[in-house]
Design an enzyme around this catalytic site. Structure first.
Site, mmCIF file in Angstrom:
data_model
loop_
_atom_site.group_PDB
_atom_site.id
_atom_site.type_symbol
_atom_site.label_atom_id
_atom_site.label_comp_id
_atom_site.label_asym_id
_atom_site.label_seq_id
_atom_site.Cartn_x
_atom_site.Cartn_y
_atom_site.Cartn_z
ATOM 1 N NE ARG A 191 -3.415 -0.354 2.378
ATOM 2 C CZ ARG A 191 -4.389 -0.992 1.780
ATOM 3 N NH1 ARG A 191 -4.567 0.890 1.328
ATOM 4 N NH2 ARG A 191 -5.640 -1.387 2.362
ATOM 5 C CG LEU A 208 -6.739 8.124 1.475
ATOM 6 C CD1 LEU A 208 -7.270 10.216 1.640
ATOM 7 C CD2 LEU A 208 -6.068 8.058 0.325
ATOM 8 C CG ASN A 255 -14.815 10.071 1.201
ATOM 9 O OD1 ASN A 255 -15.129 9.537 0.244
ATOM 10 N ND2 ASN A 255 -15.333 9.174 2.736
ATOM 11 C CG HIS A 290 -19.580 7.415 3.944
ATOM 12 N ND1 HIS A 290 -18.915 5.893 3.319
ATOM 13 C CD2 HIS A 290 -20.553 6.341 4.132
ATOM 14 C CE1 HIS A 290 -19.446 4.910 3.777
ATOM 15 N NE2 HIS A 290 -20.579 5.021 4.628
ATOM 16 C CD GLU A 316 -5.130 10.263 11.215
ATOM 17 O OE1 GLU A 316 -6.576 11.178 11.624
ATOM 18 O OE2 GLU A 316 -3.624 11.025 10.819
ATOM 19 C CD GLU A 324 -23.416 9.801 -2.659
ATOM 20 O OE1 GLU A 324 -21.951 9.385 -3.648
ATOM 21 O OE2 GLU A 324 -24.187 8.857 -2.577
HETATM 22 C C1 GAR Z 1 -21.281 6.923 -4.230
HETATM 23 O O1 GAR Z 1 -21.743 6.303 -3.788
HETATM 24 C C2 GAR Z 1 -19.523 7.334 -3.594
HETATM 25 O O2 GAR Z 1 -20.366 8.248 -1.646
HETATM 26 C C3 GAR Z 1 -19.289 6.034 -2.357
HETATM 27 O O3 GAR Z 1 -18.512 5.198 -3.282
HETATM 28 C C4 GAR Z 1 -19.586 6.158 -4.758
HETATM 29 C C5 GAR Z 1 -19.280 6.687 -6.257
HETATM 30 O O4 GAR Z 1 -20.073 6.577 -7.059
HETATM 31 N N1 GAR Z 1 -18.458 6.512 -1.655
HETATM 32 C C6 GAR Z 1 -18.018 5.571 -0.955
HETATM 33 O O5 GAR Z 1 -18.868 4.020 -0.284
HETATM 34 C C7 GAR Z 1 -17.032 5.654 0.150
HETATM 35 N N2 GAR Z 1 -16.838 5.536 1.168
HETATM 36 P P1 GAR Z 1 -19.336 7.236 -8.272
HETATM 37 O O6 GAR Z 1 -17.945 6.441 -8.718
HETATM 38 O O7 GAR Z 1 -20.284 7.675 -9.212
HETATM 39 O O8 GAR Z 1 -19.083 9.335 -7.625
#
Ligand code: GAR
Length: 232
Positions: free
Chosen positions: A76, A104, A118, A120, A153, A185
């Protein structure tokens, strides 16, 4: 002496977007950044997945995009060092994780503390990790949603910048719920990025400082809704 320009343009913050999948959140940020006055500009994208759908979006929008497959590295740390080298070249003020499915390291987070956002798909701190929509439905949650937060973290951890609440409806499947949350989102992330890029929200130690963002006091989303006349 030359007179000062009456409205000196504020420098827009440079943003690198990291993604691993279809890139729809990156697309929403790119779209928002086209608006005049938006305080950030997406200058660079990065993915760890060579075939990721988001690549096409980045290319269509003529964003410089780096692809470094994590599977080509022994550790990583080695992969992250390669990612960091690209970020040093890109010189972002802010890094937006948009479906970037790599945890990360502490070193990475320390290097960019207060600059990594980020998104989520849950109302954090509930439902960290994967399968958030399924787990929220099974738990009988009524109000689900999405969160944009500064990254620390820990997995899906860090101070919360903005949230969108999305009711779970009786007939929802994981997919219908995911689609409704994704729509939220796409509105939430550009809003949260603008708050950070304009300095209205910032990190002070481990706390969020918010200035100049009036909201409707007392407003709440009830789900199921309250009967008419019961809302006060
Ligand atoms: C989104 O729903 C985002 O919230 C999630 O991945 C998807 C990406 O969709 N992220 C996570 O789960 C992070 N923990 P996208 O590639 O269409 O933006």
């Amino acid at each position: 002496m030359a007179p000062q320009r009456a409205s000196a343009e504020v420098r827009r913050k440079r943003v690198s977007v990291l993604f691993s999948g279809r890139g729809s959140n990156m697309a929403s940020l790119l779209m928002a950044a086209m608006a005049p006055g938006y305080p950030a500009i997406i200058t660079h994208a990065f993915t760890n997945v060579p075939g990721a759908g988001g690549l096409e979006i980045a290319r269509k929008n003529e964003i410089a995009v780096d692809v470094i497959d994590h599977r080509a590295f022994d550790s990583r740390e080695a992969h992250e060092a390669a990612v960091m080298a690209k970020l040093v070249e890109a010189k972002p003020d802010i890094i937006c994780l948009a479906g970037y499915m790599r945890v990360l390291s502490e070193g990475f987070v320390r290097r960019y503390r207060g600059k990594i956002l980020n998104i989520h798909p849950s109302l954090l701190p509930s439902f960290k990790g994967v399968d958030t929509h399924h787990r929220a439905r099974i738990a009988g949650v009524r109000v689900h949603g999405a969160t944009v937060h500064f990254v620390d973290e820990t997995l899906d951890g860090g101070p919360i910048i903005a949230q969108a609440a999305v009711p779970i409806e009786a007939g929802d499947s994981d997919d219908t719920l995911a689609a409704r949350v994704l729509e939220a989102e796409h509105r939430l992330y550009p809003h949260a990025l603008a708050l950070v890029a304009s300095g209205k929200v910032r990190l002070s130690g481990s706390r969020i400082v918010v200035s100049d963002t009036p909201h409707e006091t007392g407003a709440a989303l009830y789900s199921p809704p309250l009967p008419a006349g019961d809302a006060g």
